[in-house]
Design a protein around this motif. Sequence first.
Motif, PDB file in Angstrom:
ATOM      1  N   GLY A  44       5.744  -1.536  -3.808  1.00 23.06           N
ATOM      2  CA  GLY A  44       5.912  -0.130  -3.409  1.00 23.06           C
ATOM      3  C   GLY A  44       5.442   0.056  -1.973  1.00 23.06           C
ATOM      4  O   GLY A  44       5.246  -0.910  -1.234  1.00 23.06           O
ATOM      5  N   ASP A  45       5.244   1.321  -1.596  1.00 23.13           N
ATOM      6  CA  ASP A  45       4.763   1.608  -0.240  1.00 23.13           C
ATOM      7  C   ASP A  45       3.410   0.940   0.016  1.00 23.13           C
ATOM      8  O   ASP A  45       3.137   0.458   1.113  1.00 23.13           O
ATOM      9  CB  ASP A  45       4.624   3.124  -0.037  1.00 23.13           C
ATOM     10  N   GLY A  46       2.559   0.925  -1.029  1.00 23.72           N
ATOM     11  CA  GLY A  46       1.231   0.303  -0.903  1.00 23.72           C
ATOM     12  C   GLY A  46       1.339  -1.184  -0.571  1.00 23.72           C
ATOM     13  O   GLY A  46       0.492  -1.737   0.140  1.00 23.72           O
ATOM     14  N   LEU A 121      -1.144   2.236   9.609  1.00 24.24           N
ATOM     15  CA  LEU A 121       0.288   2.531   9.526  1.00 24.24           C
ATOM     16  C   LEU A 121       0.512   3.952   8.987  1.00 24.24           C
ATOM     17  O   LEU A 121       1.388   4.660   9.463  1.00 24.24           O
ATOM     18  CB  LEU A 121       0.967   1.484   8.627  1.00 24.24           C
ATOM     19  N   ASN A 122      -0.253   4.369   8.003  1.00 20.34           N
ATOM     20  CA  ASN A 122      -0.123   5.724   7.442  1.00 20.34           C
ATOM     21  C   ASN A 122      -1.081   6.711   8.106  1.00 20.34           C
ATOM     22  O   ASN A 122      -0.672   7.665   8.703  1.00 20.34           O
ATOM     23  CB  ASN A 122      -0.448   5.731   5.943  1.00 20.34           C
ATOM     24  N   GLU A 123      -2.378   6.423   7.917  1.00 15.72           N
ATOM     25  CA  GLU A 123      -3.365   7.384   8.402  1.00 15.72           C
ATOM     26  C   GLU A 123      -4.761   6.792   8.369  1.00 15.72           C
ATOM     27  O   GLU A 123      -5.002   5.738   7.777  1.00 15.72           O
ATOM     28  CB  GLU A 123      -3.373   8.683   7.572  1.00 15.72           C
ATOM     29  N   SER A 124      -5.667   7.541   8.995  1.00 19.64           N
ATOM     30  CA  SER A 124      -7.092   7.255   8.853  1.00 19.64           C
ATOM     31  C   SER A 124      -7.757   8.577   8.517  1.00 19.64           C
ATOM     32  O   SER A 124      -7.381   9.624   9.054  1.00 19.64           O
ATOM     33  CB  SER A 124      -7.644   6.696  10.161  1.00 19.64           C
ATOM     34  N   SER A 160       3.171  10.740   7.753  1.00 18.00           N
ATOM     35  CA  SER A 160       3.083  12.202   7.583  1.00 18.00           C
ATOM     36  C   SER A 160       3.525  12.646   6.192  1.00 18.00           C
ATOM     37  O   SER A 160       3.164  13.730   5.744  1.00 18.00           O
ATOM     38  CB  SER A 160       3.892  12.922   8.670  1.00 18.00           C
ATOM     39  N   THR A 161       4.309  11.792   5.501  1.00 17.40           N
ATOM     40  CA  THR A 161       4.753  12.146   4.141  1.00 17.40           C
ATOM     41  C   THR A 161       3.768  11.648   3.074  1.00 17.40           C
ATOM     42  O   THR A 161       4.009  11.844   1.882  1.00 17.40           O
ATOM     43  CB  THR A 161       6.141  11.514   3.870  1.00 17.40           C
ATOM     44  N   ALA A 162       2.682  11.016   3.508  1.00 20.17           N
ATOM     45  CA  ALA A 162       1.709  10.453   2.558  1.00 20.17           C
ATOM     46  C   ALA A 162       0.515  11.417   2.411  1.00 20.17           C
ATOM     47  O   ALA A 162       0.710  12.603   2.146  1.00 20.17           O
ATOM     48  CB  ALA A 162       1.299   9.057   3.026  1.00 20.17           C
ATOM     49  N   LYS A 165       0.556  14.955   3.992  1.00 25.21           N
ATOM     50  CA  LYS A 165       1.334  16.037   3.362  1.00 25.21           C
ATOM     51  C   LYS A 165       0.508  16.719   2.273  1.00 25.21           C
ATOM     52  O   LYS A 165       0.580  17.930   2.087  1.00 25.21           O
ATOM     53  CB  LYS A 165       2.641  15.479   2.804  1.00 25.21           C
ATOM     54  N   SER A 166      -0.302  15.916   1.572  1.00 26.39           N
ATOM     55  CA  SER A 166      -1.120  16.488   0.492  1.00 26.39           C
ATOM     56  C   SER A 166      -2.201  17.433   1.008  1.00 26.39           C
ATOM     57  O   SER A 166      -2.715  18.246   0.257  1.00 26.39           O
ATOM     58  CB  SER A 166      -1.793  15.372  -0.321  1.00 26.39           C
ATOM     59  N   VAL A 167      -2.583  17.276   2.297  1.00 24.31           N
ATOM     60  CA  VAL A 167      -3.602  18.191   2.838  1.00 24.31           C
ATOM     61  C   VAL A 167      -2.962  19.243   3.753  1.00 24.31           C
ATOM     62  O   VAL A 167      -3.614  19.805   4.626  1.00 24.31           O
ATOM     63  CB  VAL A 167      -4.760  17.433   3.558  1.00 24.31           C
TER      64      VAL A 167
HETATM   65  P1  NAD Z   1      -0.616   3.846  -3.870  1.00 25.15           P
HETATM   66  O1  NAD Z   1       0.263   2.674  -3.703  1.00 25.15           O
HETATM   67  O2  NAD Z   1      -1.026   4.306  -5.210  1.00 25.15           O
HETATM   68  O3  NAD Z   1       0.069   5.035  -3.068  1.00 25.15           O
HETATM   69  C1  NAD Z   1      -0.149   6.318  -3.437  1.00 25.15           C
HETATM   70  C2  NAD Z   1       1.180   7.043  -3.310  1.00 25.15           C
HETATM   71  O4  NAD Z   1       1.417   7.310  -1.930  1.00 25.15           O
HETATM   72  C3  NAD Z   1       2.397   6.279  -3.829  1.00 25.15           C
HETATM   73  O5  NAD Z   1       3.195   7.166  -4.565  1.00 25.15           O
HETATM   74  C4  NAD Z   1       3.106   5.828  -2.561  1.00 25.15           C
HETATM   75  O6  NAD Z   1       4.516   5.699  -2.692  1.00 25.15           O
HETATM   76  C5  NAD Z   1       2.779   6.987  -1.657  1.00 25.15           C
HETATM   77  N1  NAD Z   1       2.905   6.665  -0.234  1.00 25.15           N
HETATM   78  C6  NAD Z   1       2.283   5.685   0.462  1.00 25.15           C
HETATM   79  N2  NAD Z   1       2.685   5.702   1.737  1.00 25.15           N
HETATM   80  C7  NAD Z   1       3.577   6.728   1.837  1.00 25.15           C
HETATM   81  C8  NAD Z   1       4.325   7.266   2.895  1.00 25.15           C
HETATM   82  N3  NAD Z   1       4.228   6.776   4.122  1.00 25.15           N
HETATM   83  N4  NAD Z   1       5.116   8.342   2.645  1.00 25.15           N
HETATM   84  C9  NAD Z   1       5.209   8.881   1.408  1.00 25.15           C
HETATM   85  N5  NAD Z   1       4.525   8.413   0.364  1.00 25.15           N
HETATM   86  C10 NAD Z   1       3.709   7.352   0.586  1.00 25.15           C
HETATM   87  O7  NAD Z   1      -1.952   3.737  -3.082  1.00 25.15           O
HETATM   88  P2  NAD Z   1      -2.363   2.719  -1.990  1.00 25.15           P
HETATM   89  O8  NAD Z   1      -1.709   1.418  -2.163  1.00 25.15           O
HETATM   90  O9  NAD Z   1      -3.824   2.783  -1.963  1.00 25.15           O
HETATM   91  O10 NAD Z   1      -1.727   3.417  -0.708  1.00 25.15           O
HETATM   92  C11 NAD Z   1      -2.522   4.043   0.198  1.00 25.15           C
HETATM   93  C12 NAD Z   1      -1.810   5.263   0.686  1.00 25.15           C
HETATM   94  O11 NAD Z   1      -1.613   6.159  -0.375  1.00 25.15           O
HETATM   95  C13 NAD Z   1      -2.686   5.964   1.694  1.00 25.15           C
HETATM   96  O12 NAD Z   1      -2.381   5.526   2.990  1.00 25.15           O
HETATM   97  C14 NAD Z   1      -2.393   7.419   1.451  1.00 25.15           C
HETATM   98  O13 NAD Z   1      -1.493   7.950   2.413  1.00 25.15           O
HETATM   99  C15 NAD Z   1      -1.733   7.479   0.105  1.00 25.15           C
HETATM  100  N6  NAD Z   1      -2.576   8.272  -0.777  1.00 25.15           N
HETATM  101  C16 NAD Z   1      -2.266   9.584  -0.902  1.00 25.15           C
HETATM  102  C17 NAD Z   1      -3.070  10.406  -1.665  1.00 25.15           C
HETATM  103  C18 NAD Z   1      -2.725  11.852  -1.772  1.00 25.15           C
HETATM  104  O14 NAD Z   1      -1.611  12.213  -1.372  1.00 25.15           O
HETATM  105  N7  NAD Z   1      -3.611  12.679  -2.286  1.00 25.15           N
HETATM  106  C19 NAD Z   1      -4.215   9.904  -2.290  1.00 25.15           C
HETATM  107  C20 NAD Z   1      -4.501   8.554  -2.126  1.00 25.15           C
HETATM  108  C21 NAD Z   1      -3.672   7.746  -1.348  1.00 25.15           C
END
Ligand code: NAD
Length: 266
Positions: A44-46, A121-124, A160-162, A165-167
């Motif tokens: 998956g994305d992770g 790649l996603n965020e800090s 930005s979609t990760a 977006k949730s915050v």
């Molecule tokens: P994970 O693989 O369980 O990922 C959590 C979810 O975030 C999955 O559904 C995944 O598809 C989605 N995701 C990851 N990157 C994305 C992106 N760029 N755009 C849209 N969706 C995305 O968890 P992990 O392997 O620990 O991945 C870490 C990432 O998961 C973090 O970088 C964070 O962005 C995201 N995350 C989000 C939340 C939240 O939205 N509350 C909580 C924890 C982690």
Amino acid sequence: MKVAIVNNGEENSVRVAKRLMELLLDEKIKIDENTPEFVISVGGDGTLLKAFHNYQHRLSEVKFLGVHTGHLGFYTDWRDFELEELVASLKENRANSVSYPILDVQIGFRDGTKSKHYLALNESTIRRGSRTLVGDVLISDELFERFRGDGLSISTPTGSTAYNKSVGGAVIHPSIKAIQLAEIASLNNRVFRTLGSPIVIGQNEWVKVALQESDDYAVMIDQLEIKAENISSVCYRIASEEIHFASYRHTHFWNRVKDAFIGDGE
Ligand code: NAD
């Protein structure tokens, strides 16, 4: 052509990765985990995030591809039943790629320890145990606000979609070279005030969060948690490096957002 495959260890992903390896070898493509030109993540994305961090020291030499074995992801364009097509596309379009911005994170320390440098790649995010995080937010060295709250999230356009977006952060098209600062539960009342909305900064700017003295800060870099004492500041800017994706399917970005978050509605 040299390819590395990274999977998430789940049964289906291991099976798909094995089949992919056979198809690559049939085409005389080398499997090379140390110096690959292409890195294919299966999961998956992770898993793509994991692959990015495994090869972040070779970003200029590597192009990434993602095969998803679950739900459609944002970094995973290929389905697990399209492996033959993926290998053909890799051979035919090896020079084609798209590049997206990533985040440069510099953690500074109070005790004179040399600052530490990371790429996300996603965020800090920065948080502080169970207590209110207090930090001065500076934009390009000018004080912008004093933040009080749970924490701050700084994301890339593809991130930005990760979590962003949730915050309550905005979704940003990945072709835009920018980073976004979003608040996590800020304290806003008559005494304490923050902007209260996400901000997007461009290429020649940077965000620094100067933290009050405390030993319970946690800085997340994608899935990696940095727990360190004596953190004095965290500085964020668009990295000079970029991530390159190969055989990227130019699915209309907004359709991808719609599919993931809105669906058909009925
Ligand atoms: P994970 O693989 O369980 O990922 C959590 C979810 O975030 C999955 O559904 C995944 O598809 C989605 N995701 C990851 N990157 C994305 C992106 N760029 N755009 C849209 N969706 C995305 O968890 P992990 O392997 O620990 O991945 C870490 C990432 O998961 C973090 O970088 C964070 O962005 C995201 N995350 C989000 C939340 C939240 O939205 N509350 C909580 C924890 C982690």
